[in-house]
Design a protein around this motif. Structure first.
Motif, mmCIF file in Angstrom:
data_model
loop_
_atom_site.group_PDB
_atom_site.id
_atom_site.type_symbol
_atom_site.label_atom_id
_atom_site.label_comp_id
_atom_site.label_asym_id
_atom_site.label_seq_id
_atom_site.Cartn_x
_atom_site.Cartn_y
_atom_site.Cartn_z
ATOM 1 N N ASP A 66 36.632 31.282 40.145
ATOM 2 C CA ASP A 66 37.705 32.190 39.718
ATOM 3 C C ASP A 66 37.386 33.627 40.120
ATOM 4 O O ASP A 66 38.269 34.370 40.555
ATOM 5 N N GLU A 67 36.127 34.016 39.957
ATOM 6 C CA GLU A 67 35.686 35.349 40.366
ATOM 7 C C GLU A 67 35.890 35.536 41.871
ATOM 8 O O GLU A 67 36.377 36.572 42.323
ATOM 9 N N CYS A 68 35.532 34.517 42.637
ATOM 10 C CA CYS A 68 35.708 34.564 44.092
ATOM 11 C C CYS A 68 37.178 34.658 44.469
ATOM 12 O O CYS A 68 37.557 35.433 45.352
ATOM 13 N N ARG A 69 38.003 33.879 43.797
ATOM 14 C CA ARG A 69 39.435 33.884 44.094
ATOM 15 C C ARG A 69 40.053 35.246 43.793
ATOM 16 O O ARG A 69 40.894 35.746 44.541
ATOM 17 N N THR A 70 39.636 35.852 42.685
ATOM 18 C CA THR A 70 40.146 37.180 42.330
ATOM 19 C C THR A 70 39.816 38.193 43.425
ATOM 20 O O THR A 70 40.676 38.980 43.844
ATOM 21 N N LEU A 71 38.588 38.173 43.907
ATOM 22 C CA LEU A 71 38.198 39.077 44.989
ATOM 23 C C LEU A 71 38.973 38.754 46.264
ATOM 24 O O LEU A 71 39.459 39.662 46.949
ATOM 25 N N PHE A 72 39.115 37.470 46.575
ATOM 26 C CA PHE A 72 39.865 37.044 47.755
ATOM 27 C C PHE A 72 41.299 37.569 47.689
ATOM 28 O O PHE A 72 41.826 38.091 48.673
ATOM 29 N N ALA A 73 41.936 37.440 46.522
ATOM 30 C CA ALA A 73 43.322 37.905 46.347
ATOM 31 C C ALA A 73 43.419 39.423 46.539
ATOM 32 O O ALA A 73 44.372 39.915 47.157
ATOM 33 N N LYS A 74 42.446 40.152 46.018
ATOM 34 C CA LYS A 74 42.452 41.618 46.179
ATOM 35 C C LYS A 74 42.291 42.002 47.646
ATOM 36 O O LYS A 74 42.960 42.928 48.130
ATOM 37 N N LYS A 75 41.432 41.289 48.348
ATOM 38 C CA LYS A 75 41.253 41.582 49.773
ATOM 39 C C LYS A 75 42.495 41.179 50.570
ATOM 40 O O LYS A 75 42.842 41.850 51.550
ATOM 41 N N LEU A 76 43.166 40.110 50.150
ATOM 42 C CA LEU A 76 44.438 39.752 50.794
ATOM 43 C C LEU A 76 45.454 40.872 50.625
ATOM 44 O O LEU A 76 46.214 41.173 51.543
ATOM 45 N N HIS A 77 45.465 41.476 49.457
ATOM 46 C CA HIS A 77 46.370 42.608 49.218
ATOM 47 C C HIS A 77 46.050 43.754 50.175
ATOM 48 O O HIS A 77 46.939 44.355 50.767
#
Length: 180
Positions: A15-26
């Protein structure tokens, strides 16, 4: 053997990784879609080599520690799985929502693999040293390089996707152990 704790910890890290991934996608969109397999392998390599350097020297001039590199390995490993399925492109061809859906699909596959292997290996990862995860990850990256050099034509070995999934799982174990 109760693997419930491992599953919960694994999901928290993912979940922590996904949150960072989503922020970088933004911030960047799915710019990683242009990465050719060899470039992605090299990106995984430099992250793992940095962990090993930090482990052996104990010195960081950048200020970031080992755990963020394990997180990066997880995210780049999932990117690798996506790229294996979709191939690389010259221009970004997916939306952030599509990228997150692919991320979730591959993260779920990694969780399922970890649960099966963790059952069979009886939680052995808990008795391992973090430096062993690093060495195993570097070994998996070397195997990927060899398979890429063979154009994917192996005789008896698992494919690149299996190696990516093992990298993700070892990196997740490393991230978990660093918070215990």
């Amino acid at each position: 053997m109760d693997t419930t704790k491992t599953e919960e910890q694994f999901k928290r890290v993912m979940d922590e990784c996904r949150t960072l991934f989503a922020k970088k996608l933004h911030d960047y969109g799915a710019s990683w879609r242009i990465l050719r397999p060899s470039s992605l392998t090299d990106q995984l390599f430099i992250k793992a080599k940095r962990i090993r350097s930090l482990e052996t020297t104990g010195t960081s001039l950048v200020g970031e520690g080992i755990r963020p590199e394990f997180i990066a390995l997880i995210n780049y490993g999932i990117i690798g799985l996506i790229q294996l399925k979709k191939g690389f492109v010259d221009t970004v061809d997916i939306t952030p929502d599509e990228a997150l859906a692919l991320y979730d699909m591959h993260a779920k596959e990694c969780l399922e693999l970890m649960l099966r292997k963790n059952h069979d290996y009886n939680e052995a990862w808990r008795d391992m040293r973090i430096s062993s995860y690093t060495d195993f990850i570097l070994t998996k990256i070397q195997r990927i390089k060899e398979i890429e050099g063979l154009d994917g034509k192996t005789l008896v070995s698992e494919g690149i996707d299996s190696n990516y999934m093992d990298i993700i799982n070892y990196a997740c174990f490393g991230a978990i152990k660093m918070t215990e």
